[in-house]
Design an enzyme around this catalytic site. Structure first.
Site, mmCIF file in Angstrom:
data_model
loop_
_atom_site.group_PDB
_atom_site.id
_atom_site.type_symbol
_atom_site.label_atom_id
_atom_site.label_comp_id
_atom_site.label_asym_id
_atom_site.label_seq_id
_atom_site.Cartn_x
_atom_site.Cartn_y
_atom_site.Cartn_z
ATOM 1 N N HIS A 1 30.980 49.508 45.252
ATOM 2 C CA HIS A 1 30.580 49.077 43.907
ATOM 3 C C HIS A 1 30.809 47.574 43.822
ATOM 4 O O HIS A 1 31.949 47.122 43.985
ATOM 5 C CB HIS A 1 31.426 49.788 42.857
ATOM 6 C CG HIS A 1 31.281 51.286 42.884
ATOM 7 N ND1 HIS A 1 30.407 51.967 42.071
ATOM 8 C CD2 HIS A 1 31.881 52.228 43.667
ATOM 9 C CE1 HIS A 1 30.493 53.261 42.321
ATOM 10 N NE2 HIS A 1 31.366 53.455 43.297
ATOM 11 N N ASP B 1 34.431 51.594 48.648
ATOM 12 C CA ASP B 1 34.346 51.987 47.234
ATOM 13 C C ASP B 1 34.586 50.797 46.289
ATOM 14 O O ASP B 1 33.630 50.146 45.870
ATOM 15 C CB ASP B 1 35.311 53.153 46.960
ATOM 16 C CG ASP B 1 34.923 53.982 45.742
ATOM 17 O OD1 ASP B 1 33.887 53.690 45.121
ATOM 18 O OD2 ASP B 1 35.658 54.943 45.415
ATOM 19 N N ASP B 2 35.847 50.539 45.950
ATOM 20 C CA ASP B 2 36.196 49.451 45.024
ATOM 21 C C ASP B 2 37.330 48.637 45.648
ATOM 22 O O ASP B 2 38.488 48.758 45.244
ATOM 23 C CB ASP B 2 36.644 50.042 43.683
ATOM 24 C CG ASP B 2 35.568 50.923 43.067
ATOM 25 O OD1 ASP B 2 34.580 50.373 42.564
ATOM 26 O OD2 ASP B 2 35.718 52.156 43.119
ATOM 27 N N HIS C 1 28.868 52.845 50.368
ATOM 28 C CA HIS C 1 29.560 53.203 49.118
ATOM 29 C C HIS C 1 30.467 52.060 48.720
ATOM 30 O O HIS C 1 31.645 52.010 49.080
ATOM 31 C CB HIS C 1 30.340 54.512 49.316
ATOM 32 C CG HIS C 1 30.898 55.072 48.049
ATOM 33 N ND1 HIS C 1 31.147 56.406 47.867
ATOM 34 C CD2 HIS C 1 31.250 54.470 46.876
ATOM 35 C CE1 HIS C 1 31.638 56.608 46.657
ATOM 36 N NE2 HIS C 1 31.719 55.436 46.036
ATOM 37 N N GLU D 1 34.655 64.426 44.669
ATOM 38 C CA GLU D 1 35.749 63.445 44.789
ATOM 39 C C GLU D 1 36.965 64.091 44.129
ATOM 40 O O GLU D 1 37.830 64.621 44.816
ATOM 41 C CB GLU D 1 35.335 62.139 44.095
ATOM 42 C CG GLU D 1 36.412 61.051 44.097
ATOM 43 C CD GLU D 1 36.021 59.838 43.241
ATOM 44 O OE1 GLU D 1 35.094 59.929 42.422
ATOM 45 O OE2 GLU D 1 36.687 58.786 43.392
#
Ligand code: ADE
Ligand code: ZN
Length: 337
Positions: free
Chosen positions: A21, A277-278, A19, A199
């Site tokens: 991005h 994630d980010d 996961h 989420e």
């Protein structure tokens, strides 16, 4: 780095990231660098006046849509294949340092094609970085194309601001079911399928992703613990959750990592991987996320063995690669016995 006596073991674990991005790896430093190179004016708001001001703004997001406004706005500076390659390469360098050996990374085609950047430019750049990561670091990877749930397929980026204001994201009225036909087509093509759910949105979003989209994984999914029956179903079907602890804190899904249902998941046999994630927005890459879990839960070596085994087993790779990664895991664990 965490204060746990297990830190060096945790650092060495062969990690699979599921996961991440690639656009979420765009740091303010790289944003300013590429804006200058490509001669692109940044927005006039105060926070874009300097790298430091932007970093400061990134340190206090109020929720998912607050973050997503900055995330999409930043992308305008990505133009050439080499920009995309540089972005992805910056990720792979840190990932390698953090012990990532396999990465399944997301990208957002619509947020580039809607600006007139060709899909092939995006893919060419990202693939070049993936191939370099394989050559130089032995990291295997694949790209996962995301459909932006706030955009109808044929839509353009102007819809973005409106969508943010309108709350089209998880938590809004639709639970992703409008994408049923796209997911059915992906299944027909033999393409793996996953979706962000649970989420900010409650467990009904997870059920909708399973029933309407036929996903094989759930991204985030931390709110699953609120629905014991659904949790039993996820266990029975052996589905993986791609959990992102620091993201959940930064976007105020929880106040601290210790509030995540990590122990409930371990106890119930829910499989999950730990992901960043980010990372350019949430203050840490994958090892920071592993460390945050360790600091909050003080897991035992056997629990780490289980987490890493599940993330290898649930990766979308051939069984030969799984065996290699399992041997790498066993080699690390043997040294700490
Ligand atoms: N796009 C990038 N990161 C995201 C997240 N955490 N949730 C939903 N959409 C995203
Ligand atoms: Zn995400």
């Amino acid at each position: 780095m965490c204060k746990s006596p297990l830190h060096s073991l945790i650092a060495e674990l062969p990690k699979c990231e599921h996961h991440l991005h690639l656009e979420g790896c765009l740091t303010p430093a790289l944003l300013f660098q590429l804006a200058a190179k490509n001669n692109i004016n940044l927005p006039s708001q105060d926070e874009y006046q300097s790298q430091e001001a932007l970093e400061k703004r990134y340190s206090h997001f109020t929720n998912l849509s607050d973050f997503l406004q900055y995330y999409y706005r930043a992308l305008t500076i990505l133009i050439t294949a080499s920009d995309f390659e540089q972005l992805a390469w910056s990720y792979f360098q840190t990932a390698h340092h953090d012990g990532v050996q396999h990465a399944e990374v997301f990208f957002d085609p619509q947020s580039h094609t809607s600006r007139g950047v060709k899909l092939e430019t995006v893919v060419e750049g990202f693939k070049a970085a993936c191939e370099r990561a394989r050559r130089e670091f032995g990291i295997t990877s694949c790209l996962i194309m995301c459909f932006l749930r706030h955009l109808p397929l044929e839509d353009a980026a102007e819809t973005m601001d409106e969508a943010v204001r309108g709350g089209y994201f998880e938590g809004g009225g639709d639970q992703g079911r409008i994408f049923t036909s796209v997911y059915a087509k992906a299944k027909e093509l033999g393409v793996h399928r996953t979706a962000h759910a649970g989420e900010e949105g409650d467990p009904s979003y997870i059920a909708a992703a399973l029933d309407s989209l036929g996903v094989e994984r759930i991204d985030h999914g931390v709110r699953l613990a609120e629905d014991p029956a659904l949790m039993r179903r996820v266990v029975a079907e052996g589905l993986l959750l791609t959990v992102c602890p620091l993201s959940n804190v930064c976007l105020q899904v929880v106040q601290k990592v210790g509030q995540l249902p990590i122990r409930d998941f371990l106890k119930a046999g829910v499989k999950f991987s730990i992901n960043s994630d980010d990372p350019a927005y949430f203050g840490g890459y994958v090892l920071d996320n592993y460390c945050a879990v360790q600091e909050a839960f003080d897991l035992a070596i056997d629990e780490w063995r289980q987490i890493v085994t599940n993330s290898i087993e649930c990766s979308w790779i051939k069984k030969e690669r799984k065996s290699e990664l399992m041997s790498n895991l066993n080699r690390v664990l043997d040294r700490y016995r």
